[in-house]
Motif scaffolding. Structure first.
Motif, PDB file in Angstrom:
ATOM      1  N   GLN A 189     -21.894  34.431  51.603  1.00  0.00           N
ATOM      2  CA  GLN A 189     -21.181  34.440  52.877  1.00  0.00           C
ATOM      3  C   GLN A 189     -20.888  33.002  53.307  1.00  0.00           C
ATOM      4  O   GLN A 189     -19.801  32.697  53.804  1.00  0.00           O
ATOM      5  CB  GLN A 189     -22.006  35.170  53.944  1.00  0.00           C
ATOM      6  CG  GLN A 189     -21.996  36.676  53.790  1.00  0.00           C
ATOM      7  CD  GLN A 189     -22.699  37.374  54.943  1.00  0.00           C
ATOM      8  OE1 GLN A 189     -22.099  38.105  55.719  1.00  0.00           O
ATOM      9  NE2 GLN A 189     -23.995  37.146  55.059  1.00  0.00           N
ATOM     10  N   GLU A 190     -21.856  32.125  53.092  1.00  0.00           N
ATOM     11  CA  GLU A 190     -21.649  30.711  53.385  1.00  0.00           C
ATOM     12  C   GLU A 190     -20.556  30.141  52.472  1.00  0.00           C
ATOM     13  O   GLU A 190     -19.715  29.353  52.905  1.00  0.00           O
ATOM     14  CB  GLU A 190     -22.965  29.950  53.168  1.00  0.00           C
ATOM     15  CG  GLU A 190     -22.929  28.489  53.587  1.00  0.00           C
ATOM     16  CD  GLU A 190     -22.892  28.305  55.089  1.00  0.00           C
ATOM     17  OE1 GLU A 190     -22.531  27.194  55.537  1.00  0.00           O
ATOM     18  OE2 GLU A 190     -23.213  29.263  55.819  1.00  0.00           O
ATOM     19  N   SER A 196     -17.028  31.437  53.546  1.00  0.00           N
ATOM     20  CA  SER A 196     -16.682  30.875  54.849  1.00  0.00           C
ATOM     21  C   SER A 196     -16.185  29.439  54.693  1.00  0.00           C
ATOM     22  O   SER A 196     -15.148  29.051  55.252  1.00  0.00           O
ATOM     23  CB  SER A 196     -17.898  30.913  55.776  1.00  0.00           C
ATOM     24  OG  SER A 196     -17.599  30.319  57.016  1.00  0.00           O
ATOM     25  N   CYS A 231     -12.726  29.175  52.890  1.00  0.00           N
ATOM     26  CA  CYS A 231     -11.566  29.385  53.763  1.00  0.00           C
ATOM     27  C   CYS A 231     -11.111  28.076  54.407  1.00  0.00           C
ATOM     28  O   CYS A 231      -9.925  27.884  54.681  1.00  0.00           O
ATOM     29  CB  CYS A 231     -11.908  30.392  54.863  1.00  0.00           C
ATOM     30  SG  CYS A 231     -12.031  32.099  54.306  1.00  0.00           S
ATOM     31  N   VAL A 268     -11.474  33.691  57.906  1.00  0.00           N
ATOM     32  CA  VAL A 268     -12.918  33.686  57.708  1.00  0.00           C
ATOM     33  C   VAL A 268     -13.523  35.068  57.965  1.00  0.00           C
ATOM     34  O   VAL A 268     -14.366  35.553  57.192  1.00  0.00           O
ATOM     35  CB  VAL A 268     -13.594  32.647  58.621  1.00  0.00           C
ATOM     36  CG1 VAL A 268     -15.113  32.730  58.500  1.00  0.00           C
ATOM     37  CG2 VAL A 268     -13.109  31.246  58.276  1.00  0.00           C
ATOM     38  N   LYS A 269     -13.112  35.711  59.044  1.00  0.00           N
ATOM     39  CA  LYS A 269     -13.662  37.023  59.390  1.00  0.00           C
ATOM     40  C   LYS A 269     -13.400  38.038  58.283  1.00  0.00           C
ATOM     41  O   LYS A 269     -14.298  38.794  57.881  1.00  0.00           O
ATOM     42  CB  LYS A 269     -13.054  37.510  60.705  1.00  0.00           C
ATOM     43  CG  LYS A 269     -13.624  38.843  61.188  1.00  0.00           C
ATOM     44  CD  LYS A 269     -13.023  39.226  62.539  1.00  0.00           C
ATOM     45  CE  LYS A 269     -13.588  40.557  63.027  1.00  0.00           C
ATOM     46  NZ  LYS A 269     -13.001  40.939  64.353  1.00  0.00           N
ATOM     47  N   LEU A 294     -15.487  37.162  55.094  1.00  0.00           N
ATOM     48  CA  LEU A 294     -16.893  37.560  55.231  1.00  0.00           C
ATOM     49  C   LEU A 294     -17.061  39.066  55.066  1.00  0.00           C
ATOM     50  O   LEU A 294     -17.994  39.534  54.406  1.00  0.00           O
ATOM     51  CB  LEU A 294     -17.427  37.101  56.587  1.00  0.00           C
ATOM     52  CG  LEU A 294     -17.636  35.592  56.751  1.00  0.00           C
ATOM     53  CD1 LEU A 294     -17.997  35.263  58.199  1.00  0.00           C
ATOM     54  CD2 LEU A 294     -18.726  35.098  55.807  1.00  0.00           C
TER      55      LEU A 294
END
Length: 230
Positions: A96-97, A100, A103, A201-202, A205
């Motif tokens: 996830q990092e 993120s 992006c 980003v949303k 993720l």
């Protein structure tokens, strides 16, 4: 054993060559889950003394790709459902990092590389019967996720994920070999790529969470089936 391996070439480090050959054999599934590694048999096959074999096995044991059983015999690690859940939990936090940051920092060249990997996966998945081996498909999956973390610009994140990817590769080769459907590298990879390309980003993720959660569920279902046959 070592069907595709040539005898060790002596001009280079015997220990390093032996380590690489054994590591490759384990991660490619040549050594089955829980199979015993016998120094004398390996030394005979690779035509080296037992010293570099022993040193290589010690390194692989430190990396937890092999473990000692109750009798002191070294075996390829066999993953439980709990192991799978813990590995995926760690991977989800790190990736996830990764997406993120991707992006925010991915260059046009890096995005092009990821898109090419997605296209390659789509072509491989669309061919019937699939001409790629389970190990080749897993390597294609690794290249995609490795490309994502390269976009993050965080070398420490890359290091942590590399250490985790080895365990994940072994976990998945032990399930994918019996069922290629465990691996989904077509639509799920494209969704992740498109979100990163859009700098969303949303969405990125959400896509990586869906991908890894679905992958975990497929792997665990396969482990349960394998355990039921024992």
């Amino acid at each position: 054993m070592f069907s595709s391996s040539a005898p060790i070439q002596r001009p280079q480090s015997l220990r390093e060559q032996t380590y690489q050959v054994l590591r490759s054999a384990i991660l490619s599934g040549e050594f089955a889950s829980d199979s015993r590694l016998v120094e004398t048999q390996i030394a005979k096959k690779l035509q080296v003394s037992r010293t570099p074999i022993r040193e290589a096995l010690q390194q692989l044991q430190k990396e937890q790709l092999i473990v000692a059983d109750g009798n002191g015999n070294l075996r390829v690690i066999s993953f439980s459902i709990e192991d799978a859940q813990n590995l995926y939990r760690c991977r989800l936090v790190l990736e996830q990092e990764s997406v993120s940051d991707a992006c925010k920092h991915a260059t046009p060249e890096q995005l092009e590389k990821i898109e090419l990997l997605v296209q390659e996966a789509e072509k491989a998945s669309a061919q019937h019967p699939n001409p790629l081996t389970s190990y080749q498909l897993l390597h294609l999956d690794y290249q995609f996720h490795r490309a994502l973390v390269e976009c993050s610009g965080n070398p420490w994140l890359s290091l942590l994920l590399d250490q985790l990817f080895d365990k994940m590769a072994l976990l998945r080769i032990q399930t994918v070999q019996r069922n290629l459907q465990v691996l989904e590298i077509r639509s799920e990879h494209r969704q992740i790529y498109e979100a990163i390309a859009q700098r969303n980003v949303k969405k990125a993720l959400a896509s990586i969470r869906t991908h890894l959660t679905s992958s975990q569920n497929r792997v665990i279902a396969e482990i349960e089936q394998l355990q039921a046959k024992v």
